[in-house]
Design an enzyme around this catalytic site. Structure first.
Site, PDB file in Angstrom:
ATOM      1  CG  ASN A 148      -2.047  -0.981   1.093  1.00  0.00           C
ATOM      2  OD1 ASN A 148      -2.585  -1.171   0.023  1.00  0.00           O
ATOM      3  ND2 ASN A 148      -2.423  -1.620   2.185  1.00  0.00           N
ATOM      4  CB  CYS A 169      -6.309  -5.657  -1.773  1.00  0.00           C
ATOM      5  SG  CYS A 169      -6.897  -5.126  -0.156  1.00  0.00           S
ATOM      6  CG  HIS A 170      -6.493  -9.608   2.488  1.00  0.00           C
ATOM      7  ND1 HIS A 170      -5.161  -9.738   2.783  1.00  0.00           N
ATOM      8  CD2 HIS A 170      -6.985  -8.728   3.376  1.00  0.00           C
ATOM      9  CE1 HIS A 170      -4.854  -8.973   3.807  1.00  0.00           C
ATOM     10  NE2 HIS A 170      -5.941  -8.338   4.183  1.00  0.00           N
ATOM     11  CG  HIS A 199      -8.176  -0.306   1.035  1.00  0.00           C
ATOM     12  ND1 HIS A 199      -7.231   0.200   1.902  1.00  0.00           N
ATOM     13  CD2 HIS A 199      -7.838  -1.601   0.834  1.00  0.00           C
ATOM     14  CE1 HIS A 199      -6.361  -0.745   2.211  1.00  0.00           C
ATOM     15  NE2 HIS A 199      -6.715  -1.852   1.555  1.00  0.00           N
TER      16      HIS A 199
END
Length: 439
Positions: A148, A169-170, A199
């Site tokens: 990030n 990303c999870h 996000h």
């Protein structure tokens, strides 16, 4: 011998998850796992851990640690990136403590916001150095970025290098299971559609047996909001904007101008916002590492179960030509999300096979969701502009465009804050040390 290179391999727990997953992937049998980190002690720890894991899992991969980055990359087929430039000290401490002097508070500070901007500025030059090495010694490698701020870093790689890059990303694959668990709903057989930016991607559709589950979700969420819980910001966003967002409330509290406000301190309590969560987490991890180290690093009986991290599944799909669907962070070329900018990095469904990663067309987001995404994209694009131009004024502009920072500070204070951060970071941001001269 095929090769997976892990940059930032001193992140021992994450290396265990990603490379442990790969050990459990038959198509990776016989690969070399090349480890690189500038912290040689942590590098050695990860090498020991992975050798123990290799033995306990009966894997025949080769584990090798490198102190020369270019040699670690040479001939790699896949490169996993999990670096943190500047670490907790000094950089994260600077990113949090100096803004506090201006009354600007943060929770995580790794995506946008003032912390995300400065994390990107000190990381993009390192990533571009990686790209030069990759273009020279493994030009066909896929670069799997886990670092990030995801959108800014992935965008810089995709727009300014020739490296085949995807951001991973999870948060997407965890969103629906965690939502359903929180609301005491069964997620078996549920179908869903998610798209947006990292996000800040949106659960656009969620159904089971053809039935829209959003009415029941919103009904239960309204009841749950009557008590304190960890997801109050996300539920409030869903109430006001109509859709659930993928990343946690602690993150989303600082992506918008509505929740962390020095003139409304009661909002912190109302929405259960964990200010300074990331520094607190770092301190706890540093404290706990020595307790965990023997258990993880030197445990000859160490085991692992395959996680939901995307890396091993991507590699498996490319090696076997068996398609896999993921949500990747890619450039919005061709208008994958048609009401977001073309230069933006978007998080969209993507198909992986031997041909690589093929993003899927999504179309328009509901306009209110696209609007929320654009407020974050503005800062991301301006941060990349600052990093690539070396123009200090572009840092000011990125901060002025950040929703949370702009809602709290005047233009003069934003400029002063950026100046203080640039000075404090010093050698981490050498190209920005000279202040602009105004006429």
């Amino acid at each position: 011998m095929s090769k997976i290179t892990f940059l930032g391999a001193g992140s021992t727990i994450f290396a265990k998850n990603v490379l442990g997953d790969c050990m459990l992937t038959p198509s990776v049998d016989g690969f070399e796992f090349a480890l690189f980190d500038i912290d040689h002690q942590r590098l050695e720890d990860s090498e020991n851990m992975l050798n123990n894991l290799k033995t306990s899992l009966g894997s025949n991969v080769t584990i090798r640690a490198y102190t020369n980055r270019k040699e670690a990359l040479r001939g790699a087929k896949y490169v996993v990136n999990a670096i943190q430039v500047g670490g907790y000290e000094p950089s994260t401490v600077i990113d949090f403590e100096i803004p506090k002097k201006y009354g600007l508070r943060q929770t995580i500070g790794d995506t946008i916001g003032i912390g995300g901007i400065f994390r990107a500025l000190r990381t993009i030059p390192v990533m571009l150095d990686f790209a030069k090495d990759i273009e020279e010694v493994c030009p066909d490698a896929w670069f799997l970025n886990y670092t990030n701020p995801m959108a800014a870093l992935t965008g810089a790689m995709l727009r300014y290098t020739n490296v085949k890059t995807v951001g991973l990303c999870h948060s997407v694959q965890a969103a629906v299971p965690k939502l359903f668990e929180a609301l005491d709903l069964d997620d078996e057989g549920v179908q869903w559609k998610i798209a947006g930016i990292n996000h800040l991607a949106w659960l656009l559709e969620v159904s089971k047996d053809g039935k829209d589950l959003y009415p029941e979700i919103k009904k239960r969420a309204a009841i749950k909001q009557q008590e304190k819980h960890e997801d109050m910001v996300r539920f409030e966003l869903m109430n006001r904007f109509g859709y659930y967002v993928t990343e946690s409330s602690e993150h989303n509290a600082e992506y918008h101008p509505y929740f962390i406000k020095k003139n409304y301190p009661e909002l912190i309590e109302k929405f259960n916002i964990p200010l300074d969560e990331y520094p607190r987490r770092c301190v706890n991890q540093i404290r706990d590492w020595e307790k965990m180290r023997e258990e993880i690093v030197n445990n000859q009986n160490l085991t692992h179960e395959r996680s939901h991290e995307y890396a091993s599944y991507i590699i498996e799909a490319m090696e076997t030509d068996q398609p896999f669907r993921l949500h990747g962070n890619v450039l919005n070329e061709g208008g994958l999300i048609s009401n977001l900018p073309a230069k933006a990095v978007v998080e969209v469904p993507s198909l992986v096979d031997r041909n690589g990663i093929t993003p899927c067309y999504v179309g328009e987001l509901p306009e209110q969701l696209a609007a929320l995404n654009r407020t974050n994209i503005n800062t991301q694009l301006m941060t990349i502009e600052a990093a690539m131009s070396g123009n200090r004024e572009h840092i000011y502009q990125a901060a002025m465009l950040d929703p949370h920072t702009a809602a709290e500070l005047s233009i003069d204070d934003i400029v002063s804050l950026c100046d203080d951060l640039i000075e404090a970071h010093g050698d981490m941001l050498p190209e920005f040390q000279k202040k602009p001269t105004y006429v």
